[in-house]
Enzyme design. Structure first.
Site, PDB file in Angstrom:
ATOM      1  N   ARG A 164       0.848  -1.200   0.000  1.00 16.50           N
ATOM      2  CA  ARG A 164       0.000   0.000   0.000  1.00 16.50           C
ATOM      3  C   ARG A 164       0.878   1.243   0.000  1.00 16.50           C
ATOM      4  NH1 ARG A 164      -4.862   1.345   4.286  1.00 16.50           N
ATOM      5  NH2 ARG A 164      -3.223   1.091   5.858  1.00 16.50           N
ATOM      6  N   ASP A 444      -3.059   2.415  14.116  1.00 21.26           N
ATOM      7  CA  ASP A 444      -2.302   3.135  13.103  1.00 21.26           C
ATOM      8  C   ASP A 444      -2.911   4.520  12.957  1.00 21.26           C
ATOM      9  OD1 ASP A 444      -4.573   2.855  11.528  1.00 21.26           O
ATOM     10  OD2 ASP A 444      -3.661   1.469  10.098  1.00 21.26           O
TER      11      ASP A 444
END
Length: 547
Positions: A164, A444
């Site tokens: 990603r 995150d």
């Protein structure tokens, strides 16, 4: 390549793998992508801002009239490659060397290596992460822990690697092309693709990606054009790349068909990026008091507006022959407390049972310890490698369903927890750590975004929190009290050597500003650069990379 002669400039302190990663050829490849697409990225970001301004003025998201015919037509994305027919469990994590090995060995079907929400974008993290992934793509990655001496190597069977890159909004200020920062998305994608695409193909594999933060099908079209150009540059056929798009913004939920259509030759489905989706809901509509959300802990996936969103992902994907991936289980096993650990794992089981019954083809976990639990739920309730046959024709989602606000209280405990998690995450991020265990969850940037956005929303509207309005004065006092609690929790030494003052200052600024900042990682990145050793005097030129 296009008559440009200005060299690429690399800013920042040299990293151990820089000569392997930032080769003249790789930099030229990134420069070519930058010159081809930076203008379009800037225009798309401007379009985002214009659309957000219309939402601020009272417009509401809706399905596009101009693409109604496309939504009604019958078409499919390209056939799913054999090695990702079965994606029932996917694990995600940062691009640290040991974590990559552990994730690839975890028993998951897919590992998504994350340059975005799970990586703090220090120059060293990014460059060393690329080196780690190059070794992983060739199956040669190894690691010896300098403290314990323990050796880590890949097992016989490993997860399929996805990468990603950062979102379109994030710049990479350590590398300049023609005097301007490279888009972080093109830096991450370009380096990984250039170094590894052909090596993967030669091993019978493919370059797979996850695409974050898309807000429209026009952004998907941009990525499709990036893929076409990158493949042509390396003489690889169109469709070699496959990418899964995270539906993690509110506008994207209204353009799922269109996003799949734009990427149909390169599509590997859609994913329910639910934490960022809740953040986006607040960001796009939060200035309107009609859209104030309750405590974050009460915004569960069975709430109607989130159920409508995930059901629509399944229906849309399966109609088009694409995977519909479920969301993240962020829980981590709790050592030394059996009861709390059992309660946490029961939540995971319930969440995965909901997803498999809804028709999802797989799910996400954040910790290797959750892989067997998620796999057991999908093994028990999913016949075959996926659920593309589950068409969910019972689903009929309208715009109002996606905009329905869940009810529930706003509590002092919820406020303080948001402040704690937000400050702790920002503090770690400023130290170069992007994936942080906090209060039994692996967090995150998406969690920190919800935390600070929700605190901003409550303060902005002066909502009643347990009988008294949350005004700026009360909020600042609560932040100071919370800092005292954190000092006791973490200890004086951690506070003395950490970045807590900077984290508190940034969180307070974001939570009390007149308008909600688009992404906390943008002002945080400026502070990260200021805290690093980067300076104009460290500039190194790479004239060989001139195009």
């Amino acid at each position: 390549m296009h008559g440009m002669s200005s060299p690429v400039a690399i800013l920042g302190s040299r990293t151990p793998s820089q000569s392997d990663v930032l080769t003249p050829e790789a930099l030229q490849f990134v420069a070519d992508l930058t010159r081809a697409f930076r203008g379009r990225i800037d225009a798309l970001l401007a379009r985002r801002r214009e659309r957000s301004a219309r939402f601020l003025a009272g417009e509401r998201p809706d399905f596009l009239e101009e693409t109604a015919e496309l939504r009604n037509d019958d078409w499919s994305v390209a056939a799913i490659p054999d090695d990702i027919q079965d994606r029932r469990v996917e694990i995600t994590g940062p691009v640290d060397r040991k974590m990559i090995i552990n994730a690839l060995n975890s028993g998951a079907n897919v590992f998504m290596a994350d340059f975005e929400d799970a990586t703090s974008p220090t120059f060293a993290n990014l460059v060393e992460g690329q080196k780690n992934l190059a070794d992983a793509a060739r199956g040669s990655i190894g690691y010896v822990d300098p403290t314990s001496g323990k050796s880590y190597t890949l097992g016989e069977r490993t997860a399929v690697l996805f990468v990603r890159p950062r979102g379109l909004h994030l710049p990479e200020r350590h590398v300049l092309v023609d005097g301007e920062p490279v888009p972080g998305s093109l830096f991450d994608f370009g380096l990984y693709f250039f170094h590894n695409a052909r090596a993967l193909v030669e091993r019978g594999k493919r370059p797979y990606f996850y695409l974050p933060k898309l807000e429209s099908h026009l952004e998907a079209r941009l990525w499709n054009d990036v893929f076409l150009r990158a493949q042509a540059e390396l003489d690889l056929p169109p469709g070699t790349i496959r990418a899964t798009v995270l539906v993690e913004t509110l506008p994207a939920a209204f353009e799922m068909d269109e996003i799949l259509y734009e990427l149909r030759e390169h599509s590997a489905g859609l994913n329910c990026g639910r934490w960022d989706y809740i953040f986006s809901f607040i960001k796009k509509l939060g200035a309107d008091p009609a859209f104030i959300l309750p405590d974050r802990g009460l915004i569960t996936m069975d709430r109607p507006f989130l159920k409508a969103y995930t059901d629509l992902v399944v229906k849309t994907c399966h109609r088009r022959g694409a995977h519909a991936m479920g969301g993240m289980a962020a829980q981590i096993p709790i050592k030394g407390d059996e009861e709390r650990s059992r309660a946490a794992l029961d939540k995971v089981r319930a969440d995965k049972l909901r997803e498999v019954h809804a028709g999802h083809d797989g799910t996400w976990v954040a910790h290797p310890g959750l892989v067997p639990i998620a796999r057991a739920m999908f093994d028990a309730h999913m016949d075959g490698p996926n659920q593309l046959h589950v068409k969910r024709e019972d689903v009929d989602v309208h715009a109002g369903d996606l905009l329905r606000v869940p009810d529930g209280p706003r509590t002092e405990a919820g406020l303080r927890h948001n402040i704690k998690v937000g400050i702790l995450y920002i503090e770690a991020w400023l130290r170069g750590v992007g994936c942080v265990p906090l209060y039994d969850l692996m967090e995150d940037a998406a969690t920190a975004e919800i935390c600070r956005a929700q605190v901003w929303q409550w303060q902005h509207h002066g909502v009643s929190v347990e009988g008294a309005p949350l005004d700026p004065k009360r909020l600042v006092r609560t932040i100071e009290e919370t800092m005292e609690e954190l000092a006791k929790e973490r200890g004086a030494e951690a506070f003395a050597h950490g970045r807590f003052d900077e984290a508190r200052e940034l969180f307070t600024t974001l939570a009390t500003s007149d308008e909600l900042e688009e992404f906390l990682t943008l002002p945080a990145y400026e502070r990260l650069l200021a805290l690093s050793s980067t300076s104009a005097g460290d500039t190194k030129k790479a004239p060989e990379a001139a195009a």
